[in-house]
Design a protein around this motif. Structure first.
Motif, PDB file in Angstrom:
ATOM      1  N   UNK A  17       0.833  -1.215   0.000  1.00 40.65           N
ATOM      2  CA  UNK A  17       0.000   0.000   0.000  1.00 40.65           C
ATOM      3  C   UNK A  17       0.863   1.259   0.000  1.00 40.65           C
ATOM      4  N   UNK A  18       1.897   1.270   0.820  1.00 42.22           N
ATOM      5  CA  UNK A  18       2.756   2.464   0.883  1.00 42.22           C
ATOM      6  C   UNK A  18       3.575   2.626  -0.388  1.00 42.22           C
ATOM      7  N   UNK A  19       4.055   1.501  -0.928  1.00 37.69           N
ATOM      8  CA  UNK A  19       4.800   1.564  -2.189  1.00 37.69           C
ATOM      9  C   UNK A  19       3.906   2.111  -3.301  1.00 37.69           C
ATOM     10  N   UNK A  20       2.627   1.730  -3.302  1.00 36.16           N
ATOM     11  CA  UNK A  20       1.688   2.236  -4.302  1.00 36.16           C
ATOM     12  C   UNK A  20       1.541   3.756  -4.186  1.00 36.16           C
ATOM     13  N   UNK A  21       1.444   4.256  -2.958  1.00 36.16           N
ATOM     14  CA  UNK A  21       1.361   5.705  -2.745  1.00 36.16           C
ATOM     15  C   UNK A  21       2.589   6.404  -3.314  1.00 36.16           C
ATOM     16  N   UNK A  22       3.755   5.843  -3.052  1.00 32.43           N
ATOM     17  CA  UNK A  22       5.006   6.441  -3.539  1.00 32.43           C
ATOM     18  C   UNK A  22       5.088   6.394  -5.065  1.00 32.43           C
TER      19      UNK A  22
END
Length: 138
Positions: free
Chosen positions: A23-28
């Motif tokens: 999820x965080x990688x997707x945001x980045x």
């Protein structure tokens, strides 16, 4: 001069920490407009698959990849079964791609647990060729 495309490498395991990392990688990736490479590392021989084509973990990962693509993220996956530690696989992929950074999920461990089992997260944090973003699950 053309700017070189970088990527974000994310380690995945089918846990709440692994999902938080994705999820965080997707945001980045959305923020930076760069592709994501998911690394799914499993111990085993060269002729072994990580989980098996229809295992719950493999199905979950395939669903995550499809959802990320539907959300407009350029994502690819590397399922590595080379008998290496996950840290070694993540570091190797990050080096190969000259990744901008690695995203990993963290879980709390006891001091004895760290001593007995080692720490892939610690190895990645110390040995990665790029920045590392460590996230906790909710």
């Amino acid at each position: 001069m053309k700017e070189e495309m970088v990527s974000i490498v994310v380690g995945f395991v089918p846990t709440k920490e692994g999902r938080a990392a994705i999820a965080r990688a997707a945001e980045e990736c959305r923020l930076r407009r760069v592709p994501m490479v998911i690394v799914n590392s499993a111990r085993g021989g060269r002729d072994t698959t990580a989980y098996g084509a229809d295992s719950p973990a493999e199905v979950e990962l395939a669903q995550l990849v499809e959802q990320l693509k539907a959300d407009g993220i350029d994502v690819s996956m590397r399922a590595l079964v080379r008998g290496m530690e996950p840290a070694e696989d993540l570091i190797a992929v990050a080096e190969e791609l000259k990744a901008d950074f690695i995203v990993i999920g963290l879980r709390r461990r006891t001091p004895v647990g760290k001593l007995i089992l080692g720490s892939n997260a610690q190895r990645i944090l110390l040995d990665a060729p790029c920045a590392v973003l460590a996230v906790k699950a909710d």
